[in-house]
Scaffold this active site. Structure first.
Site, short mmCIF file in Angstrom:
data_model
loop_
_atom_site.label_atom_id
_atom_site.label_comp_id
_atom_site.label_asym_id
_atom_site.label_seq_id
_atom_site.Cartn_x
_atom_site.Cartn_y
_atom_site.Cartn_z
N LYS A 1 0.86 -1.18 0.00
CA LYS A 1 0.00 0.00 0.00
C LYS A 1 0.90 1.24 0.00
O LYS A 1 1.43 1.62 1.04
CB LYS A 1 -0.93 -0.01 1.22
N CYS B 1 13.44 10.86 7.62
CA CYS B 1 13.25 10.60 9.04
C CYS B 1 14.52 10.76 9.85
O CYS B 1 14.47 11.05 11.04
CB CYS B 1 12.66 9.20 9.25
N GLU C 1 8.92 16.49 15.27
CA GLU C 1 9.42 16.29 13.92
C GLU C 1 8.70 17.25 12.96
O GLU C 1 7.48 17.21 12.83
CB GLU C 1 9.20 14.85 13.48
N GLU D 1 8.61 1.57 11.58
CA GLU D 1 9.74 2.49 11.43
C GLU D 1 9.15 3.88 11.37
O GLU D 1 8.53 4.27 10.38
CB GLU D 1 10.53 2.15 10.16
#
Length: 497
Positions: A188, A299, A396, A263
């Site tokens: 996906k 990331c 973040e 993750e």
């Protein structure tokens, strides 16, 4: 539809009817719905992809389960599996221009970076092509009248949910190890960036991987993603994305006790000591593969630069000089170093954090606003006067924004580095290699780089601690992520009377 400077084959992909891969067929969504593909550099709608839902997921799960139970892939001789995976790696590499152009028009990253990511994806598949012949079991030390052995077996049907920042790489991070272990995979892709995942599905069929082993279902996370996470026929979910979504997946998957690997996000520190080679540190951290890579949408971005006070001002001066030369522009221009953000939503998120930085009292040394051009561009931004307790120092942002924070002692650097909910990556810059290894031991981080930044290798495990997730991708550890252990006991006839 906007006219784009892309190869003819890529243009054909963009103008094709919206289809997704279920079984061996390219089919429209059961609902007939589609979602737009937006070029981030122009804000134009350039194509549409199928917007699947729970019906489409259910069809894909049935095909995946049928393929798994029939053993068309998992019972194939391991050497034959390896040959097909090597062919897949070669097929990806052969289409570097097509895949790179699709990646660039879909995500906005500079074409030069997209080409390198496609080649990296091919190498990743090539690494896992060697694994089917090397997944061993064990013979266990039990009493002599018993034989016991343990074997690693595929889990079953795996849902691989990939993010939008590095679409093809993250797709193969899910697909390659999962099928190397004998599983069936339903991929996906993120709704913002589905094009290269769809092409990957076609390449899997082209090289001879049996239908149902790799499928691609496109659509929104709240529909397709949630249906995969909650479907009782899905045995494992592998997700890369935000921590918030990762928490939701863990909660939703708990009802069916799915195996889950996550993750997730990061707020990675780059720790620069006074004894570091400042020129080398700035050169690495602010290279095209450093903090500005993919416009900061990565990331492991070193978004918190912790700099020892003695060299703080010199470091900032060097950062400013290097970053002032960054070239924003069309991602198809060979000189472009910084492309647009992926979407209007992401643009709004980053601009919101820039407003927050001003409210919290951070000083904007450069950038700090949307670029004056079409597309979702934000100027590269360097923040100073940062305090560890600020939200912009802890959350973040996922954009071209970095903050510099001074520190005095090693203990203070460790406390600040470990002082967020994240623990994905960190870098340490020092001429004292003993200090570097001591810091690596003390940092709560899944990855630590010493006097380098963002190096990766297919053979080295990658993943985070704390709220950056659990489970590992890459290397041998991912083989354990996509297999489960079965132990067998056999009572032997006595060898003596």
């Amino acid at each position: 539809m906007a006219v784009l400077s892309v190869p003819e084959q890529a243009g054909a992909v963009l103008t094709a009817n919206p289809r997704m891969l279920i079984g061996s067929d390219w089919v429209a969504a059961a609902s007939g719905d589609t979602l737009p593909v937006i070029d981030p550099a122009t804000e134009a709608t350039i194509a549409h992809v199928a917007a699947g839902d729970a019906q489409d997921v259910d069809r894909a799960v049935r095909h995946a389960r049928d393929a798994f139970e029939a053993g068309v892939w998992r019972r194939m001789p391991p050497a034959a599996q390896s040959r097909l995976l090597y062919r897949l790696a070669d097929a990806i590499e052969a289409e570097v221009e097509l895949l790179a152009h699709l990646e660039t028009v879909d995500s906005g990253k500079p074409l030069t970076l997209s080409r390198q990511e496609v080649l990296q994806a091919a190498e990743f598949v090539r690494y896992y092509a060697g694994w089917p012949t090397k997944i061993y079991g064990t013979v266990n030390p039990v009493p002599s009248d018993m034989l016991s052995y343990s074997r690693r077996e595929p889990i079953g049907v795996v849902a691989g949910i990939a993010p939008w920042n590095c679409p093809l790489i993250n797709a193969v991070y899910k697909v390659a190890p999962a099928i190397a272990c004998g599983n069936s995979v339903i991929l996906k892709p993120a709704e913002q960036t589905s094009l290269t995942s769809l092409r990957l599905g076609q390449l899997c069929l082209d090289v001879g991987i049996p239908p149902g082993v790799v499928q691609v279902v496109t659509g929104y996370g709240e529909t397709v993603g949630d249906a995969l996470v909650t479907h009782p026929g899905v045995d494992k979910v592998a997700f890369t994305g935000s921590t918030e979504t990762g928490r939701a997946i863990a909660r939703r998957g708990a009802d069916t006790l799915k195996k889950i690997s996550l993750e997730l996000g990061g707020k990675s520190p780059g720790i620069v000591f006074a004894d570091a080679d400042l020129e080398a540190a700035v050169s690495h951290l602010f290279s095209p593969f450093g903090v500005w890579y993919n416009s900061g949408q990565i990331c492991v971005q070193a978004s918190r630069l912790l700099v020892q006070r003695e060299v703080h001002d010199a470091f900032v001066e060097s950062v400013m000089a290097r970053s002032a030369t960054l070239r924003l522009g069309s991602p198809f221009e060979p000189t472009t170093e910084l492309g647009p953000l992926v979407s209007d939503d992401q643009l709004g998120r980053v601009l919101g954090y820039l407003d927050l930085a001003a409210d919290e009292g951070a000083e904007v040394l450069m950038g700090g606003k949307r670029a004056e051009r079409e597309g979702y561009f934000v100027e590269p931004t360097v923040l100073a006067c940062m305090r560890p307790e600020m939200r912009v120092a802890n959350e973040e942002i996922f954009g071209p924004v970095v903050g510099v924070i001074p520190f005095d002692t090693d203990d203070e650097a460790v406390a600040m580095a470990n002082g967020t909910e994240f623990g994905l990556a960190a870098s340490v810059w020092t001429s004292d290699i003993s200090r570097g290894h001591i810091m690596a031991d003390r940092l709560q981080s899944g990855v630590v780089w010493i006097n380098t930044f963002a190096d990766t290798d297919s053979s080295v495990a990658f993943g985070g601690t704390k709220q950056s997730g659990y489970g590992r991708e890459c290397g041998e550890e991912s083989i354990h992520t996509y297999t489960q252990t079965k132990s067998v006991y056999c009572r032997l006839q006595p060898l003596w009377s």
